[in-house]
Design a protein around this motif. Structure first.
Motif, PDB file in Angstrom:
ATOM      1  N   TYR A   1       4.036   0.782  -2.317  1.00 35.75           N
ATOM      2  CA  TYR A   1       4.340  -0.219  -1.297  1.00 35.75           C
ATOM      3  C   TYR A   1       3.642  -1.523  -1.658  1.00 35.75           C
ATOM      4  O   TYR A   1       2.512  -1.519  -2.155  1.00 35.75           O
ATOM      5  N   LYS A   2       4.312  -2.613  -1.396  1.00 33.23           N
ATOM      6  CA  LYS A   2       3.707  -3.920  -1.659  1.00 33.23           C
ATOM      7  C   LYS A   2       2.619  -4.210  -0.627  1.00 33.23           C
ATOM      8  O   LYS A   2       2.718  -3.800   0.524  1.00 33.23           O
TER       9      LYS A   2
ATOM     10  N   LEU B   1      -8.778 -21.414   0.495  1.00 34.79           N
ATOM     11  CA  LEU B   1      -9.115 -20.020   0.307  1.00 34.79           C
ATOM     12  C   LEU B   1     -10.556 -19.745   0.726  1.00 34.79           C
ATOM     13  O   LEU B   1     -11.417 -20.632   0.625  1.00 34.79           O
ATOM     14  N   PHE B   2     -10.792 -18.529   1.197  1.00 36.77           N
ATOM     15  CA  PHE B   2     -12.096 -18.063   1.668  1.00 36.77           C
ATOM     16  C   PHE B   2     -12.488 -18.691   3.007  1.00 36.77           C
ATOM     17  O   PHE B   2     -13.653 -18.617   3.407  1.00 36.77           O
ATOM     18  N   GLY B   3     -11.541 -19.283   3.687  1.00 37.34           N
ATOM     19  CA  GLY B   3     -11.737 -19.759   5.054  1.00 37.34           C
ATOM     20  C   GLY B   3     -10.803 -19.002   5.978  1.00 37.34           C
ATOM     21  O   GLY B   3     -10.055 -18.106   5.559  1.00 37.34           O
ATOM     22  N   GLY B   4     -10.818 -19.345   7.250  1.00 33.23           N
ATOM     23  CA  GLY B   4      -9.923 -18.717   8.208  1.00 33.23           C
ATOM     24  C   GLY B   4     -10.154 -17.222   8.328  1.00 33.23           C
ATOM     25  O   GLY B   4     -11.257 -16.728   8.169  1.00 33.23           O
ATOM     26  N   ASN B   5      -9.070 -16.490   8.582  1.00 37.83           N
ATOM     27  CA  ASN B   5      -9.170 -15.054   8.840  1.00 37.83           C
ATOM     28  C   ASN B   5      -8.277 -14.280   7.870  1.00 37.83           C
ATOM     29  O   ASN B   5      -7.065 -14.464   7.862  1.00 37.83           O
ATOM     30  N   PRO B   6      -8.852 -13.415   7.027  1.00 32.52           N
ATOM     31  CA  PRO B   6      -8.030 -12.645   6.097  1.00 32.52           C
ATOM     32  C   PRO B   6      -7.270 -11.529   6.805  1.00 32.52           C
ATOM     33  O   PRO B   6      -7.817 -10.839   7.662  1.00 32.52           O
ATOM     34  N   ALA B   7      -6.011 -11.366   6.435  1.00 33.28           N
ATOM     35  CA  ALA B   7      -5.187 -10.280   6.971  1.00 33.28           C
ATOM     36  C   ALA B   7      -4.424  -9.635   5.823  1.00 33.28           C
ATOM     37  O   ALA B   7      -4.008 -10.313   4.886  1.00 33.28           O
ATOM     38  N   ALA B   8      -4.233  -8.338   5.903  1.00 31.89           N
ATOM     39  CA  ALA B   8      -3.360  -7.640   4.962  1.00 31.89           C
ATOM     40  C   ALA B   8      -1.955  -7.596   5.553  1.00 31.89           C
ATOM     41  O   ALA B   8      -1.780  -7.506   6.773  1.00 31.89           O
ATOM     42  N   VAL B   9      -0.966  -7.685   4.685  1.00 34.31           N
ATOM     43  CA  VAL B   9       0.437  -7.635   5.104  1.00 34.31           C
ATOM     44  C   VAL B   9       1.146  -6.607   4.224  1.00 34.31           C
ATOM     45  O   VAL B   9       1.109  -6.694   2.995  1.00 34.31           O
ATOM     46  N   CYS B  10       1.785  -5.633   4.862  1.00 30.90           N
ATOM     47  CA  CYS B  10       2.453  -4.548   4.141  1.00 30.90           C
ATOM     48  C   CYS B  10       3.911  -4.461   4.583  1.00 30.90           C
ATOM     49  O   CYS B  10       4.205  -3.922   5.652  1.00 30.90           O
ATOM     50  N   PRO B  11       4.854  -4.987   3.781  1.00 29.23           N
ATOM     51  CA  PRO B  11       6.280  -4.854   4.108  1.00 29.23           C
ATOM     52  C   PRO B  11       6.747  -3.412   3.889  1.00 29.23           C
ATOM     53  O   PRO B  11       6.353  -2.763   2.922  1.00 29.23           O
ATOM     54  N   LEU B  12       7.579  -2.914   4.786  1.00 27.98           N
ATOM     55  CA  LEU B  12       8.101  -1.551   4.688  1.00 27.98           C
ATOM     56  C   LEU B  12       9.615  -1.553   4.827  1.00 27.98           C
ATOM     57  O   LEU B  12      10.187  -2.411   5.520  1.00 27.98           O
ATOM     58  N   ASP B  13      10.258  -0.581   4.205  1.00 34.12           N
ATOM     59  CA  ASP B  13      11.702  -0.405   4.391  1.00 34.12           C
ATOM     60  C   ASP B  13      11.987   0.378   5.661  1.00 34.12           C
ATOM     61  O   ASP B  13      13.034   0.213   6.291  1.00 34.12           O
ATOM     62  N   GLU B  14      11.063   1.255   6.021  1.00 30.31           N
ATOM     63  CA  GLU B  14      11.164   2.020   7.271  1.00 30.31           C
ATOM     64  C   GLU B  14       9.755   2.379   7.702  1.00 30.31           C
ATOM     65  O   GLU B  14       8.811   2.343   6.906  1.00 30.31           O
TER      66      GLU B  14
ATOM     67  N   LYS C   1      12.225  -4.905   8.189  1.00 31.16           N
ATOM     68  CA  LYS C   1      13.342  -5.833   8.413  1.00 31.16           C
ATOM     69  C   LYS C   1      14.406  -5.164   9.262  1.00 31.16           C
ATOM     70  O   LYS C   1      14.776  -4.009   9.043  1.00 31.16           O
ATOM     71  N   GLN C   2      14.898  -5.890  10.259  1.00 28.97           N
ATOM     72  CA  GLN C   2      15.989  -5.453  11.115  1.00 28.97           C
ATOM     73  C   GLN C   2      17.172  -6.402  10.926  1.00 28.97           C
ATOM     74  O   GLN C   2      17.068  -7.407  10.222  1.00 28.97           O
ATOM     75  N   SER C   3      18.275  -6.105  11.555  1.00 26.22           N
ATOM     76  CA  SER C   3      19.464  -6.942  11.379  1.00 26.22           C
ATOM     77  C   SER C   3      19.267  -8.357  11.905  1.00 26.22           C
ATOM     78  O   SER C   3      19.851  -9.314  11.390  1.00 26.22           O
ATOM     79  N   ASP C   4      18.403  -8.512  12.934  1.00 23.86           N
ATOM     80  CA  ASP C   4      18.234  -9.827  13.566  1.00 23.86           C
ATOM     81  C   ASP C   4      16.804 -10.334  13.463  1.00 23.86           C
ATOM     82  O   ASP C   4      16.387 -11.192  14.237  1.00 23.86           O
ATOM     83  N   GLY C   5      16.016  -9.796  12.531  1.00 27.63           N
ATOM     84  CA  GLY C   5      14.635 -10.256  12.393  1.00 27.63           C
ATOM     85  C   GLY C   5      13.762  -9.175  11.801  1.00 27.63           C
ATOM     86  O   GLY C   5      14.201  -8.413  10.928  1.00 27.63           O
TER      87      GLY C   5
END
Length: 264
Positions: A4-5, A16-29, A53-57
C-alpha cells in the motif's frame, strides 16, 4: 504480502519540519478496523488518514496511534495535498465524506488548501476542580464542544508558559483540551492536548478551529481571522466563519512517499 502506498505530509506550514505531520494511506477498499489501527500505531504520528475513492469523491477516516477520531483537520489537508499533487487528480475541489462528520470539502486556491468544515456546537461550562487540575493557570472561561473542552485565558503569554498536567487531562471525558487566548501578532493563538487519544500535544489541530473560529469571531466581531498554534513546530492558519461552516486555510509540504507491506 500486499503493498500500500504511504505518504507523510507536514500540514499547515510553508516549510518542511513545521506544522503537523500526518500519514496518508490511499486504499482501493477498506481494510479491517484492527489493521487500520495497527498501521496508525506503527506510523506513530498524531494522525493517519485513510481514504477510499468513491464515485462522487472520497470516503475518509482518521486514526491516532490508539483510537479512531471523528474529525481531523490537518490529516484531511494532508490527504487533499496528496490527491492534488500525487494521485493524478484534475480539478481544484475535492469532496470528502466521513461517516462521523459528513461532507468535508477541500478547495485549492493557488498554493493554499482550504478546508470547508462544519462549525462545532459548543456551550459554556463551569471551571470545575477537574478542569483546574489540568493546568497550572486557571482559565477565565470554559466551553465543551462535540469532542473537546476549550479553555480561554487572558493573554498569549499564558498559552506559551502554561504547564499541563497530563494525568488529569487524560481523565477528562473528551478527545482533548484546547487552550486559547487573543494573539499579539495574529487574532488568536492556541494549543491542544489529548493524552486520552494518544496525542500528548498536537502540533497543529485543524478540527479545533471549528470551535475556535466561531468563538473568536464573536469576541472580535469579525468573520475572517488569522491564527497560530503555539506548539514547538508552530502552525499558521487562516480561518473564515460562514454561516454554519468554517473555512480553514493552510499550506503543506511532502516529507516522503513510499510503500508499506502487510502480510496476508
Amino acid at each position: 504480502m500486499k503493498k500500500y502506498k504511504l505518504y507523510q505530509v507536514d500540514a499547515f506550514t510553508e516549510k518542511l519540519f513545521g506544522g503537523n505531520p500526518a500519514a496518508v494511506c490511499p486504499l482501493d477498499e477498506w481494510l479491517d478496523d484492527d489493521l487500520l489501527q495497527k498501521i496508525a500505531m506503527e506510523n506513530n504520528l498524531a494522525e493517519t488518514a485513510f481514504y477510499v475513492k468513491q464515485s462522487d469523491g472520497y470516503e475518509i477516516r482518521w486514526f491516532t496511534p490508539s483510537v479512531e477520531v471523528d474529525l481531523c483537520g490537518h490529516a484531511t489537508l494532508a490527504a487533499a495535498y496528496v490527491i492534488f499533487h500525487y494521485e493524478d487528480y484534475e480539478g481544484d475541489s475535492i469532496r470528502f465524506y466521513s461517516l462521523r462528520s459528513g461532507i468535508l470539502a477541500v478547495n485549492r486556491k493557488y498554493d493554499e488548501l482550504i478546508l470547508d468544515f462544519p462549525v462545532d456546537e459548543f456551550r459554556s461550562t463551569s471551571v470545575t476542580k477537574e478542569i483546574e487540575n489540568c493546568f497550572d493557570k486557571k482559565p477565565v472561561e470554559a466551553y465543551k464542544g462535540k469532542s473537546d473542552y476549550m479553555l480561554v485565558y487572558e493573554k498569549e503569554s499564558d498559552i506559551i508558559e502554561i504547564r499541563p498536567n497530563f494525568e488529569f487531562i487524560a481523565k477528562l471525558q473528551a478527545r482533548g483540551v484546547i487552550i486559547t487566548a487573543k494573539g499579539e501578532t495574529v487574532d488568536f493563538v492556541s494549543r491542544f492536548f489529548a493524552p486520552q487519544s494518544g496525542v500528548i500535544e498536537d502540533p497543529v489541530t485543524g478540527s479545533a478551529h471549528t470551535t475556535l473560529t466561531p468563538y473568536w469571531a464573536g469576541k472580535l466581531n469579525k468573520t475572517e481571522l488569522t491564527a497560530m498554534q503555539l506548539s514547538n513546530r508552530k502552525g499558521h492558519l487562516r480561518c473564515k466563519l460562514s454561516d454554519k461552516r468554517v473555512e480553514i486555510g493552510g499550506r503543506a509540504q511532502l516529507y516522503f512517499k513510499g510503500d508499506i507491506y502487510i502480510q496476508d
